[in-house]
Design an enzyme around this catalytic site. Structure first.
Site, PDB file in Angstrom:
ATOM      1  N   LYS A   1       4.157  -9.037 -20.104  1.00  0.00           N
ATOM      2  CA  LYS A   1       3.606  -7.706 -20.340  1.00  0.00           C
ATOM      3  C   LYS A   1       2.167  -7.793 -20.834  1.00  0.00           C
ATOM      4  O   LYS A   1       1.293  -7.035 -20.411  1.00  0.00           O
ATOM      5  CB  LYS A   1       4.458  -6.943 -21.375  1.00  0.00           C
ATOM      6  CG  LYS A   1       5.751  -6.412 -20.841  1.00  0.00           C
ATOM      7  CD  LYS A   1       5.526  -5.308 -19.843  1.00  0.00           C
ATOM      8  CE  LYS A   1       6.556  -5.306 -18.752  1.00  0.00           C
ATOM      9  NZ  LYS A   1       6.582  -6.403 -17.826  1.00  0.00           N
TER      10      LYS A   1
ATOM     11  N   HIS B   1       7.090 -29.701 -27.954  1.00  0.00           N
ATOM     12  CA  HIS B   1       6.914 -30.552 -26.785  1.00  0.00           C
ATOM     13  C   HIS B   1       5.675 -30.160 -25.990  1.00  0.00           C
ATOM     14  O   HIS B   1       5.690 -30.148 -24.764  1.00  0.00           O
ATOM     15  CB  HIS B   1       8.169 -30.508 -25.908  1.00  0.00           C
ATOM     16  CG  HIS B   1       9.386 -31.013 -26.607  1.00  0.00           C
ATOM     17  ND1 HIS B   1       9.727 -32.345 -26.657  1.00  0.00           N
ATOM     18  CD2 HIS B   1      10.345 -30.348 -27.321  1.00  0.00           C
ATOM     19  CE1 HIS B   1      10.844 -32.487 -27.363  1.00  0.00           C
ATOM     20  NE2 HIS B   1      11.235 -31.288 -27.766  1.00  0.00           N
TER      21      HIS B   1
ATOM     22  N   ARG C   1       1.390   1.734  -5.949  1.00  0.00           N
ATOM     23  CA  ARG C   1       1.608   0.783  -4.860  1.00  0.00           C
ATOM     24  C   ARG C   1       0.333   0.025  -4.472  1.00  0.00           C
ATOM     25  O   ARG C   1       0.380  -0.897  -3.649  1.00  0.00           O
ATOM     26  CB  ARG C   1       2.132   1.522  -3.621  1.00  0.00           C
ATOM     27  CG  ARG C   1       3.451   2.238  -3.828  1.00  0.00           C
ATOM     28  CD  ARG C   1       3.948   2.860  -2.532  1.00  0.00           C
ATOM     29  NE  ARG C   1       4.220   1.835  -1.547  1.00  0.00           N
ATOM     30  CZ  ARG C   1       5.361   1.162  -1.440  1.00  0.00           C
ATOM     31  NH1 ARG C   1       6.342   1.416  -2.294  1.00  0.00           N
ATOM     32  NH2 ARG C   1       5.524   0.255  -0.514  1.00  0.00           N
TER      33      ARG C   1
ATOM     34  N   ASN D   1       1.028  -0.161   5.891  1.00  0.00           N
ATOM     35  CA  ASN D   1       1.484  -0.911   4.722  1.00  0.00           C
ATOM     36  C   ASN D   1       2.224  -2.139   5.241  1.00  0.00           C
ATOM     37  O   ASN D   1       3.186  -2.008   5.981  1.00  0.00           O
ATOM     38  CB  ASN D   1       2.417  -0.039   3.864  1.00  0.00           C
ATOM     39  CG  ASN D   1       3.118  -0.819   2.767  1.00  0.00           C
ATOM     40  OD1 ASN D   1       2.628  -1.848   2.318  1.00  0.00           O
ATOM     41  ND2 ASN D   1       4.273  -0.331   2.345  1.00  0.00           N
ATOM     42  N   GLY D   2       1.769  -3.352   4.872  1.00  0.00           N
ATOM     43  CA  GLY D   2       2.437  -4.556   5.339  1.00  0.00           C
ATOM     44  C   GLY D   2       1.440  -5.585   5.837  1.00  0.00           C
ATOM     45  O   GLY D   2       0.237  -5.495   5.582  1.00  0.00           O
TER      46      GLY D   2
ATOM     47  N   GLU E   1       9.247 -12.270 -21.083  1.00  0.00           N
ATOM     48  CA  GLU E   1       8.910 -10.906 -20.683  1.00  0.00           C
ATOM     49  C   GLU E   1       7.782 -10.346 -21.545  1.00  0.00           C
ATOM     50  O   GLU E   1       6.883  -9.657 -21.048  1.00  0.00           O
ATOM     51  CB  GLU E   1      10.158 -10.018 -20.768  1.00  0.00           C
ATOM     52  CG  GLU E   1       9.931  -8.542 -20.501  1.00  0.00           C
ATOM     53  CD  GLU E   1       9.419  -8.227 -19.103  1.00  0.00           C
ATOM     54  OE1 GLU E   1       8.983  -7.075 -18.893  1.00  0.00           O
ATOM     55  OE2 GLU E   1       9.429  -9.103 -18.226  1.00  0.00           O
TER      56      GLU E   1
ATOM     57  N   TRP F   1      -3.565  -1.972  -1.393  1.00  0.00           N
ATOM     58  CA  TRP F   1      -3.536  -3.238  -2.121  1.00  0.00           C
ATOM     59  C   TRP F   1      -3.952  -4.291  -1.103  1.00  0.00           C
ATOM     60  O   TRP F   1      -3.234  -4.555  -0.143  1.00  0.00           O
ATOM     61  CB  TRP F   1      -2.139  -3.522  -2.668  1.00  0.00           C
ATOM     62  CG  TRP F   1      -2.076  -4.730  -3.552  1.00  0.00           C
ATOM     63  CD1 TRP F   1      -2.337  -4.774  -4.888  1.00  0.00           C
ATOM     64  CD2 TRP F   1      -1.706  -6.065  -3.171  1.00  0.00           C
ATOM     65  NE1 TRP F   1      -2.168  -6.058  -5.358  1.00  0.00           N
ATOM     66  CE2 TRP F   1      -1.779  -6.873  -4.329  1.00  0.00           C
ATOM     67  CE3 TRP F   1      -1.333  -6.664  -1.959  1.00  0.00           C
ATOM     68  CZ2 TRP F   1      -1.482  -8.233  -4.322  1.00  0.00           C
ATOM     69  CZ3 TRP F   1      -1.047  -8.022  -1.946  1.00  0.00           C
ATOM     70  CH2 TRP F   1      -1.120  -8.785  -3.115  1.00  0.00           C
TER      71      TRP F   1
ATOM     72  N   LYS G   1       3.016  -2.006  -7.906  1.00  0.00           N
ATOM     73  CA  LYS G   1       4.368  -1.850  -8.433  1.00  0.00           C
ATOM     74  C   LYS G   1       5.429  -2.461  -7.527  1.00  0.00           C
ATOM     75  O   LYS G   1       6.305  -3.174  -7.967  1.00  0.00           O
ATOM     76  CB  LYS G   1       4.652  -0.354  -8.616  1.00  0.00           C
ATOM     77  CG  LYS G   1       6.002  -0.043  -9.231  1.00  0.00           C
ATOM     78  CD  LYS G   1       6.005  -0.371 -10.698  1.00  0.00           C
ATOM     79  CE  LYS G   1       7.327  -0.098 -11.356  1.00  0.00           C
ATOM     80  NZ  LYS G   1       7.338  -0.626 -12.726  1.00  0.00           N
TER      81      LYS G   1
ATOM     82  N   CYS H   1       0.822  -1.201   0.000  1.00  0.00           N
ATOM     83  CA  CYS H   1       0.000   0.000   0.000  1.00  0.00           C
ATOM     84  C   CYS H   1       0.862   1.260   0.000  1.00  0.00           C
ATOM     85  O   CYS H   1       2.054   1.216   0.292  1.00  0.00           O
ATOM     86  CB  CYS H   1      -0.909  -0.004   1.224  1.00  0.00           C
ATOM     87  SG  CYS H   1      -1.738  -1.580   1.488  1.00  0.00           S
TER      88      CYS H   1
ATOM     89  N   GLU I   1      -0.117  -8.896 -17.946  1.00  0.00           N
ATOM     90  CA  GLU I   1      -0.255  -7.892 -16.891  1.00  0.00           C
ATOM     91  C   GLU I   1      -1.272  -6.816 -17.237  1.00  0.00           C
ATOM     92  O   GLU I   1      -2.075  -6.423 -16.393  1.00  0.00           O
ATOM     93  CB  GLU I   1       1.098  -7.210 -16.633  1.00  0.00           C
ATOM     94  CG  GLU I   1       2.080  -8.025 -15.832  1.00  0.00           C
ATOM     95  CD  GLU I   1       3.379  -7.272 -15.625  1.00  0.00           C
ATOM     96  OE1 GLU I   1       3.850  -7.241 -14.484  1.00  0.00           O
ATOM     97  OE2 GLU I   1       3.918  -6.707 -16.588  1.00  0.00           O
TER      98      GLU I   1
END
Length: 615
Positions: free
Chosen positions: A492, A511, A27, A101-102, A488, A75, A610, A2, A495
């Site tokens: 992207k 395979h 965040r 936050n946590g 990557e 979050w 983030k 957060c 996300e």
């Protein structure tokens, strides 16, 4: 993960806190809230949704005057995103207020004990437990707020960055941190508190970053006092001058931060090697490497630990370091590393990669590596971050603030730093000829202008996005140095557009994944001229024969793949080892345009944040 903001001073707190929360939305952004103290009472407004929703709601339900305020953008961990679970949380008496936050891991037994003592709870959060624990300690032992916070924190297990306010002591805010970042901005007759410095950079250039297990009492017209939570020892505040500027955290005319950050890559890659790479003189010099060169040269192996996009950068580094310096490299997910009882010795070097420098899993892995005697080298972007302080040495990427949740410029600057590291080690070990070494230095110096040229594929990426924006699945294929780029690229797309996508080594398609290919399946193939070109052409033919739609990233002037692919995106030529710095550009642009066309929130994709400061 957060974001928290606090202000105490002579200005109106409301606009400072709201603007600060908007800057910290990277965040977390599933709910938000604010508390203002107007000299008489606390006024609280909170809501599910974004800070803009909070701004609309608070302006209607509370008066927004007051020179003390704290705010939070969330979050969710404990409890679904809703108005009740949003922060701030009040104690049962209504006197104490907290933002957090946590995660408090032992909140359940604490909650049961508090219920036994008569406390009631309206939310599902661990945070409401913490503020009532502080109140219980304060009442039971008749303590001032700061001491009560300290005693309570010694009873909790977990991670936190907190701001606590007591309306009975309205001239102070108590803050503390363990595992989650917290910065204090020091102004003239005012203080700011935030998860990072972005909320207060236009007001002061002086900041203090709390270390783990430190707390501070931020009081008007009094010097800042910082103490160790465990033993109450006083700590001398270390004031840093901020390097960030306001322009870096604004959109600068772009529709989204992500697009701005994609287009910043030519300049930030140059910033990454500025002063470190002197191509004409044949010099690469990074202080963190030079000061510990013997450790690198004598290492039995290098372990790279990271999460997400940084893990993909580590995979590129594995190829580059092993090829150039001939040192064995293993790349590990930081989130798995410490839980599998890894074999680590003092002859190992651990490279930890993190954009924010606050990634909880990576920090935990660093601590384990240090306990085992390994030398730990950090690669991160944020000056003064936890990883930069926990590691023995390291290198900053100098990418500037990355606000978009989907990482772009952090990836390419991490690869740049790690490539310079590989080249320096290769030169010192003699595992690369002088001519090749000088050639790579010259090529690396040219990368920014080639990235600039690769950005010209934007229009082509947008056209392709129009065709495939409604796809439900997508496959990304690459070989060698470009296999991590395939991973990557797929990440992207997942996300920010919520399309299911997977990256594979191109040869692995046979395979299993080839079973998915039909006329509805777009397949992005990374096929630069250097490297395993002929093998990739064979893979493309296999896709073609099964009616898959092929989007190929190729070197400018390519003929063979162009005849087979449905769409071709051309990039400038460079060496195979440096090609990830170019091949990733059109994949970033393609993901961006698909997400925009699908109406997705590009900068704030759902369920993500983030800086991942919880495990």
């Amino acid at each position: 993960m957060c974001g928290i903001v606090g202000y105490i001073g002579y200005r109106e707190a409301y606009p400072i806190v709201i603007k600060g929360l908007k800057r910290l939305e990277y965040r977390g952004y599933d709910s938000a809230g604010i508390m203002l103290y107007d000299g008489t009472d606390m006024k609280v407004s909170k809501t599910k949704g974004k800070v803009s929703d909070l701004e609309e709601k608070s302006s209607k339900e509370i008066s927004t005057n007051g020179s003390i305020g704290i705010g939070h953008t969330r979050w969710a961990t404990h409890g679904v995103p809703n108005d009740v679970n949003s922060h701030p949380h009040l104690s049962n008496s209504g006197d104490l207020c907290i933002i957090h936050n946590g995660i408090i891991e032992n909140y359940e037994p604490l909650k049961k004990e508090l219920i036994n003592r008569g406390y009631t709870f309206s939310s599902d959060t661990d945070t409401e437990v913490l503020i009532n624990l502080i109140e219980e300690v304060q009442k039971k032992d008749n303590l001032k707020l700061g001491k009560a916070v300290q005693v309570a924190l010694n009873q909790v297990v977990g991670a936190y960055a907190i701001c606590v306010f007591d309306k009975k002591k309205p001239n102070e805010i108590v803050v503390a941190r363990l595992g989650s970042p917290l910065a204090i901005g020091v102004g003239e007759g005012e203080f700011f508190v935030a998860s990072d410095a972005s909320p207060f950079i236009e007001y002061t250039s002086n900041a203090i970053y709390l270390e783990d297990e430190e707390m501070a009492i931020v009081r008007l017209h009094k010097p800042l006092k910082i103490r160790k939570i465990k033993n109450d020892a006083l700590v001398d505040p270390y004031v840093q001058e901020l390097q960030m500027n306001l322009e870096q955290i604004e959109k600068g005319g772009y529709d989204h931060f992500m697009l701005k950050e994609i287009y910043e890559q030519p300049s930030v890659i140059k910033d990454t090697y500025r002063g470190r790479l002197l191509a004409n003189s044949g010099i690469i010099k990074m202080a963190g490497v030079e000061d510990n060169l013997e450790k690198f040269l004598n290492a039995d192996r290098i372990l790279i630990i990271a999460c997400g996009t940084s893990w993909h950068a580590g995979l590129v580094a594995e190829y580059v370091i092993e090829e150039f310096a001939r040192i064995p490299v293993e790349v590990e997910y930081a989130s798995e590393f410490r839980y599998r009882n890894p074999i680590i010795t003092p002859k190992d070097i651990v490279i930890a990669i993190s954009q924010s420098g606050e990634t909880a899993d990576t920090l935990a892995a660093i601590k384990l590596a240090k306990e085992k005697g390994a030398f730990v080298f950090g690669v991160c972007n944020v000056v003064g971050s936890s990883i930069s302080r926990e590691t023995h040495a390291g290198a900053y990427t100098h990418a500037g603030p990355e606000i978009g949740v989907a990482s772009t410029k952090a990836f390419t600057t991490q690869i740049t730093v790690l490539t310079m590291l590989a080249l320096r080690l290769a030169n010192a070990k003699g595992t690369m000829t002088n001519s090749d070494y000088h050639r790579y230095l010259q090529e690396l110096e040219l990368i920014p202008e080639k990235v600039e040229e690769a950005l010209n594929t934007n229009d082509m990426a947008r056209q392709i996005a129009e065709i495939y924006k409604d796809a439900t699945n997508c496959l990304y294929l690459g070989r060698g140095y470009n296999f991590p780029v395939a991973l990557e690229g797929a990440l992207k797309l997942k996300e920010i557009s919520y399309i299911h996508a997977e990256g594979y080594p191109a040869a692995e398609m046979k395979h299993g994944p080839i079973a998915l290919i039909d006329e509805k399946m777009p397949v992005i193939v990374i096929a630069p001229k250097q490297g395993h070109y002929d093998k990739v052409v064979s893979n493309i033919q296999e896709i073609k024969s099964r009616s898959g739609k092929i989007i190929a990233v190729v070197t400018k002037g390519d003929v063979q793949v162009k005849e087979l692919a449905d769409h071709v995106i051309e990039i400038p030529e460079t060496s195979d080892a440096l090609s990830p710095l170019l091949t990733t550009i059109p994949l970033q642009l393609l993901s961006y345009h698909i997400a925009v066309l699908r109406g997705c929130n590009v900068d704030q994709p759902r369920n993500l944040a983030k800086s991942v400061t919880v495990e």
